[in-house]
Scaffold this motif. Sequence first.
Motif, PDB file in Angstrom:
ATOM      1  N   ALA A   1      -6.623  14.261  -4.502  1.00 14.01           N
ATOM      2  CA  ALA A   1      -5.788  13.529  -3.544  1.00 14.01           C
ATOM      3  C   ALA A   1      -6.638  12.610  -2.663  1.00 14.01           C
ATOM      4  O   ALA A   1      -6.251  11.465  -2.401  1.00 14.01           O
ATOM      5  N   ILE A   2      -7.795  13.092  -2.251  1.00 12.14           N
ATOM      6  CA  ILE A   2      -8.687  12.268  -1.430  1.00 12.14           C
ATOM      7  C   ILE A   2      -9.206  11.088  -2.241  1.00 12.14           C
ATOM      8  O   ILE A   2      -9.241   9.947  -1.750  1.00 12.14           O
TER       9      ILE A   2
ATOM     10  N   PHE B   1      -6.416   8.537  -2.615  1.00  7.84           N
ATOM     11  CA  PHE B   1      -6.239   7.828  -1.353  1.00  7.84           C
ATOM     12  C   PHE B   1      -7.379   6.821  -1.127  1.00  7.84           C
ATOM     13  O   PHE B   1      -7.148   5.664  -0.772  1.00  7.84           O
ATOM     14  N   ASP B   2      -8.602   7.275  -1.352  1.00  7.02           N
ATOM     15  CA  ASP B   2      -9.771   6.416  -1.129  1.00  7.02           C
ATOM     16  C   ASP B   2      -9.828   5.227  -2.076  1.00  7.02           C
ATOM     17  O   ASP B   2     -10.511   4.242  -1.793  1.00  7.02           O
TER      18      ASP B   2
ATOM     19  N   GLN C   1      -7.502   3.204  -2.645  1.00  8.20           N
ATOM     20  CA  GLN C   1      -6.515   2.217  -2.225  1.00  8.20           C
ATOM     21  C   GLN C   1      -7.092   1.270  -1.167  1.00  8.20           C
ATOM     22  O   GLN C   1      -7.186   1.636   0.002  1.00  8.20           O
TER      23      GLN C   1
ATOM     24  N   MET D   1      -5.140   0.891   2.247  1.00 10.62           N
ATOM     25  CA  MET D   1      -5.287   1.880   3.322  1.00 10.62           C
ATOM     26  C   MET D   1      -6.541   1.590   4.150  1.00 10.62           C
ATOM     27  O   MET D   1      -6.529   1.728   5.372  1.00 10.62           O
TER      28      MET D   1
ATOM     29  N   ILE E   1      -7.056  10.011   6.229  1.00 12.59           N
ATOM     30  CA  ILE E   1      -6.489  11.359   6.101  1.00 12.59           C
ATOM     31  C   ILE E   1      -7.049  12.214   7.228  1.00 12.59           C
ATOM     32  O   ILE E   1      -8.258  12.288   7.423  1.00 12.59           O
TER      33      ILE E   1
ATOM     34  N   LEU F   1      -4.880  17.808   5.147  1.00 14.44           N
ATOM     35  CA  LEU F   1      -4.312  17.853   3.809  1.00 14.44           C
ATOM     36  C   LEU F   1      -4.166  19.308   3.381  1.00 14.44           C
ATOM     37  O   LEU F   1      -5.108  20.092   3.509  1.00 14.44           O
TER      38      LEU F   1
ATOM     39  N   LEU G   1      -1.738  11.587   8.104  1.00 10.11           N
ATOM     40  CA  LEU G   1      -2.566  10.384   8.119  1.00 10.11           C
ATOM     41  C   LEU G   1      -2.536   9.812   9.525  1.00 10.11           C
ATOM     42  O   LEU G   1      -1.610  10.084  10.285  1.00 10.11           O
TER      43      LEU G   1
ATOM     44  N   ASN H   1       2.656   6.078   2.031  1.00  8.06           N
ATOM     45  CA  ASN H   1       1.420   6.658   1.531  1.00  8.06           C
ATOM     46  C   ASN H   1       1.326   8.136   1.860  1.00  8.06           C
ATOM     47  O   ASN H   1       0.835   8.928   1.052  1.00  8.06           O
TER      48      ASN H   1
ATOM     49  N   VAL I   1       0.660  10.988  -0.952  1.00 10.53           N
ATOM     50  CA  VAL I   1      -0.440  11.962  -0.950  1.00 10.53           C
ATOM     51  C   VAL I   1       0.118  13.381  -0.975  1.00 10.53           C
ATOM     52  O   VAL I   1      -0.372  14.246  -1.706  1.00 10.53           O
TER      53      VAL I   1
ATOM     54  N   SER J   1      -0.508  15.929  -4.217  1.00 10.41           N
ATOM     55  CA  SER J   1      -1.248  17.189  -4.061  1.00 10.41           C
ATOM     56  C   SER J   1      -0.636  18.323  -4.884  1.00 10.41           C
ATOM     57  O   SER J   1      -1.293  19.342  -5.103  1.00 10.41           O
TER      58      SER J   1
END
Length: 147
Positions: free
Chosen positions: A15-16, A19-20, A22, A25, A32, A35, A42, A68, A72, A76
Amino acid sequence: MTAFEPKNPGYRAAAIAMFDAQPAMRTLGIVIVRLAPGEVELAMLHAPALTQQNGFIHAGIITAGLDNACGVAAFSLMPAEAGILTVEFKTTLLARARGERFVFKAEVVKPGRTLTFCEAKAYAEHDGKAKLIATMTGTLMAMLPAA
């Protein structure tokens, strides 16, 4: 909140990483904060570049943070081989997005094999107080490899 069991034991790192990956973001300064399986928090700081004509954070930015967060949270709980894509969301703007920091909290309501339904809330923090400014319901799709 119902405790969900992630299908991917490495859900946290996955998940990290998702997210990273993108750039949007990073551009918005969203990070984040927390989580857990099926839920995420967020946050972003106020930035003048993200405001609309009256000085409030633009509704599109708030919506992006909520979307977002839903993504996420849903991701997860998805299998390791899944990708993710939003298929639908509804945002309700409840108050002006005025604050020093903005928090986006999402949780999975109902996970599914292909579709996952989430709810999210956005808060504006100012002078140590948090105010609910928007809500979202969203449906996210697990993009699974063809069988």
